[in-house]
Scaffold this motif. Structure first.
Motif, PDB file in Angstrom:
ATOM      1  N   THR A 108      29.150-112.201   6.656  1.00 48.87           N
ATOM      2  CA  THR A 108      29.861-112.560   7.884  1.00 48.87           C
ATOM      3  C   THR A 108      31.014-111.604   8.142  1.00 48.87           C
ATOM      4  O   THR A 108      31.279-111.223   9.288  1.00 48.87           O
ATOM      5  CB  THR A 108      30.386-114.001   7.795  1.00 48.87           C
ATOM      6  OG1 THR A 108      29.285-114.897   7.578  1.00 48.87           O
ATOM      7  CG2 THR A 108      31.113-114.408   9.073  1.00 48.87           C
ATOM      8  N   PHE A 111      29.835-108.548   9.894  1.00 51.94           N
ATOM      9  CA  PHE A 111      29.568-108.791  11.306  1.00 51.94           C
ATOM     10  C   PHE A 111      30.868-108.866  12.107  1.00 51.94           C
ATOM     11  O   PHE A 111      30.968-108.289  13.204  1.00 51.94           O
ATOM     12  CB  PHE A 111      28.778-110.095  11.480  1.00 51.94           C
ATOM     13  CG  PHE A 111      27.296-109.933  11.293  1.00 51.94           C
ATOM     14  CD1 PHE A 111      26.508-109.383  12.291  1.00 51.94           C
ATOM     15  CD2 PHE A 111      26.680-110.330  10.119  1.00 51.94           C
ATOM     16  CE1 PHE A 111      25.137-109.229  12.135  1.00 51.94           C
ATOM     17  CE2 PHE A 111      25.312-110.181   9.937  1.00 51.94           C
ATOM     18  CZ  PHE A 111      24.537-109.624  10.947  1.00 51.94           C
ATOM     19  N   GLU A 115      32.223-106.597  15.189  1.00 52.38           N
ATOM     20  CA  GLU A 115      32.575-107.195  16.479  1.00 52.38           C
ATOM     21  C   GLU A 115      33.935-106.739  16.977  1.00 52.38           C
ATOM     22  O   GLU A 115      34.151-106.632  18.193  1.00 52.38           O
ATOM     23  CB  GLU A 115      32.558-108.718  16.356  1.00 52.38           C
ATOM     24  CG  GLU A 115      31.162-109.317  16.286  1.00 52.38           C
ATOM     25  CD  GLU A 115      31.204-110.814  16.116  1.00 52.38           C
ATOM     26  OE1 GLU A 115      30.994-111.541  17.118  1.00 52.38           O
ATOM     27  OE2 GLU A 115      31.470-111.280  14.991  1.00 52.38           O
ATOM     28  N   VAL A 136      22.082-111.016  19.019  1.00 52.06           N
ATOM     29  CA  VAL A 136      21.904-111.402  17.617  1.00 52.06           C
ATOM     30  C   VAL A 136      22.537-112.767  17.363  1.00 52.06           C
ATOM     31  O   VAL A 136      21.990-113.599  16.625  1.00 52.06           O
ATOM     32  CB  VAL A 136      22.537-110.338  16.693  1.00 52.06           C
ATOM     33  CG1 VAL A 136      22.585-110.832  15.246  1.00 52.06           C
ATOM     34  CG2 VAL A 136      21.769-109.032  16.786  1.00 52.06           C
ATOM     35  N   PHE A 137      23.698-113.009  17.998  1.00 51.16           N
ATOM     36  CA  PHE A 137      24.429-114.255  17.760  1.00 51.16           C
ATOM     37  C   PHE A 137      23.930-115.402  18.629  1.00 51.16           C
ATOM     38  O   PHE A 137      24.115-116.576  18.283  1.00 51.16           O
ATOM     39  CB  PHE A 137      25.927-114.037  18.020  1.00 51.16           C
ATOM     40  CG  PHE A 137      26.502-112.872  17.260  1.00 51.16           C
ATOM     41  CD1 PHE A 137      26.609-112.910  15.875  1.00 51.16           C
ATOM     42  CD2 PHE A 137      26.900-111.715  17.922  1.00 51.16           C
ATOM     43  CE1 PHE A 137      27.123-111.837  15.176  1.00 51.16           C
ATOM     44  CE2 PHE A 137      27.419-110.640  17.225  1.00 51.16           C
ATOM     45  CZ  PHE A 137      27.527-110.698  15.850  1.00 51.16           C
ATOM     46  N   TRP A 153      21.792-112.202  10.195  1.00 50.66           N
ATOM     47  CA  TRP A 153      22.627-113.250  10.781  1.00 50.66           C
ATOM     48  C   TRP A 153      22.005-114.627  10.550  1.00 50.66           C
ATOM     49  O   TRP A 153      22.713-115.599  10.263  1.00 50.66           O
ATOM     50  CB  TRP A 153      22.835-113.001  12.270  1.00 50.66           C
ATOM     51  CG  TRP A 153      23.751-114.004  12.910  1.00 50.66           C
ATOM     52  CD1 TRP A 153      23.425-114.955  13.830  1.00 50.66           C
ATOM     53  CD2 TRP A 153      25.151-114.148  12.657  1.00 50.66           C
ATOM     54  NE1 TRP A 153      24.525-115.689  14.169  1.00 50.66           N
ATOM     55  CE2 TRP A 153      25.607-115.206  13.472  1.00 50.66           C
ATOM     56  CE3 TRP A 153      26.057-113.487  11.835  1.00 50.66           C
ATOM     57  CZ2 TRP A 153      26.934-115.630  13.460  1.00 50.66           C
ATOM     58  CZ3 TRP A 153      27.383-113.903  11.823  1.00 50.66           C
ATOM     59  CH2 TRP A 153      27.805-114.957  12.637  1.00 50.66           C
ATOM     60  N   THR A 154      20.702-114.708  10.645  1.00 48.61           N
ATOM     61  CA  THR A 154      20.008-115.960  10.335  1.00 48.61           C
ATOM     62  C   THR A 154      20.216-116.336   8.869  1.00 48.61           C
ATOM     63  O   THR A 154      20.410-117.514   8.537  1.00 48.61           O
ATOM     64  CB  THR A 154      18.496-115.827  10.624  1.00 48.61           C
ATOM     65  OG1 THR A 154      18.313-115.491  12.005  1.00 48.61           O
ATOM     66  CG2 THR A 154      17.769-117.131  10.326  1.00 48.61           C
ATOM     67  N   THR A 156      22.846-115.625   7.070  1.00 47.07           N
ATOM     68  CA  THR A 156      24.209-116.148   6.881  1.00 47.07           C
ATOM     69  C   THR A 156      24.265-117.633   7.213  1.00 47.07           C
ATOM     70  O   THR A 156      24.995-118.389   6.564  1.00 47.07           O
ATOM     71  CB  THR A 156      25.231-115.396   7.760  1.00 47.07           C
ATOM     72  OG1 THR A 156      24.938-115.605   9.146  1.00 47.07           O
ATOM     73  CG2 THR A 156      25.245-113.916   7.450  1.00 47.07           C
TER      74      THR A 156
END
Length: 244
Positions: A108, A111, A115, A136-137, A153-154, A156
């Motif tokens: 995280t 990411f 960002e 993605v989010f 991301w999935t 996480t």
């Protein structure tokens, strides 16, 4: 001979006391890290903007995601201290929760760093690419394929749920730290992502608030506990020297 022996014993006791104080201080600071990270998580949850193109170039986006990046680092330090405090009684369940939860915050953190450092530039120079990254989010498809990032991301999300669940259960069972924040961590970790699906896009980040409160609470408990023990050790050592 007795004098030398007594001197050696005293030096050994002083060294042991210093080691105990150092360990206690490190765990205490870890509690402070967890407390700060939990507060940051609440702030991020309250003020996180929607993952849309118009948000990523705003000052609010920069501030929130800077806090989020710092939060991930502090969580890693804080969770390490929380686990160290109860490692013996937490057992394999605690170790598994600690490792999964830590991996979640490592991923995280990467990411959130992207960002705040990369995404605003993409929003200005390559908005199509930025929209793809935001997808993605939001699990929406764009013109650019971010398949690997989407899978991470999935992942996480799964680590967040399972790690928080196991760590909360281990903390509750260990009974060293308060049980109520452990319960809140369990509930927030499991139900948060489920509730997020039911909420409007702009309110989804608010599901972070219960988990943030739980971890800040545990961090405060660890910090205040170690502060009291350190104070007792200092007074006890002073009394011993006074008697001698």
């Amino acid at each position: 001979m007795n004098s030398n022996r007594n001197t050696t014993v005293i030096k050994g006791n002083i060294k042991e006391s210093k080691r105990k104080i150092t360990t206690s201080s490190l765990i205490r600071w870890a509690g402070l890290s967890a407390m700060a990270a939990g507060i940051f998580y609440v702030v991020v949850g309250m003020f996180h903007q929607s993952n849309i193109l118009s948000s990523i170039t705003t000052s609010q986006w920069a501030i929130v995601h800077t806090l989020a990046t710092a939060m991930c680092i502090l969580f890693l330090l804080g969770i390490t201290g929380l686990y160290a405090r109860q490692a013996e009684k937490a057992g394999w369940l605690g170790l598994g929760g600690f490792l999964l939860y830590s991996l979640n915050w490592v991923l995280t953190g990467n990411f959130t760093f992207a960002e705040v450092s990369i995404l605003p530039l993409l929003g200005t120079e390559a908005p199509t690419l930025a929209e793809g990254f935001l997808g993605v989010f939001t699990s929406s498809e764009g013109e650019t394929d971010f398949g690997v990032l989407a899978n991470l991301w999935t992942l996480t999300g799964a680590l967040y749920i399972l790690g928080g669940l196991l760590f909360g259960i281990a903390t509750f069972r260990a009974g060293i730290l308060p049980r109520w924040p452990a319960v809140l961590l369990i509930v927030g970790s499991v139900l948060g992502p489920v509730v997020a699906v039911l909420l409007p896009l702009e309110h989804q980040p608010k599901v972070a608030i219960p988990v943030g409160v739980a971890l800040a609470w545990l961090g405060y408990a660890l910090w205040s506990e170690r502060r009291e023990q350190a104070s007792e050790n200092v007074h006890g050592r002073a009394s011993t020297f006074a008697i001698k």
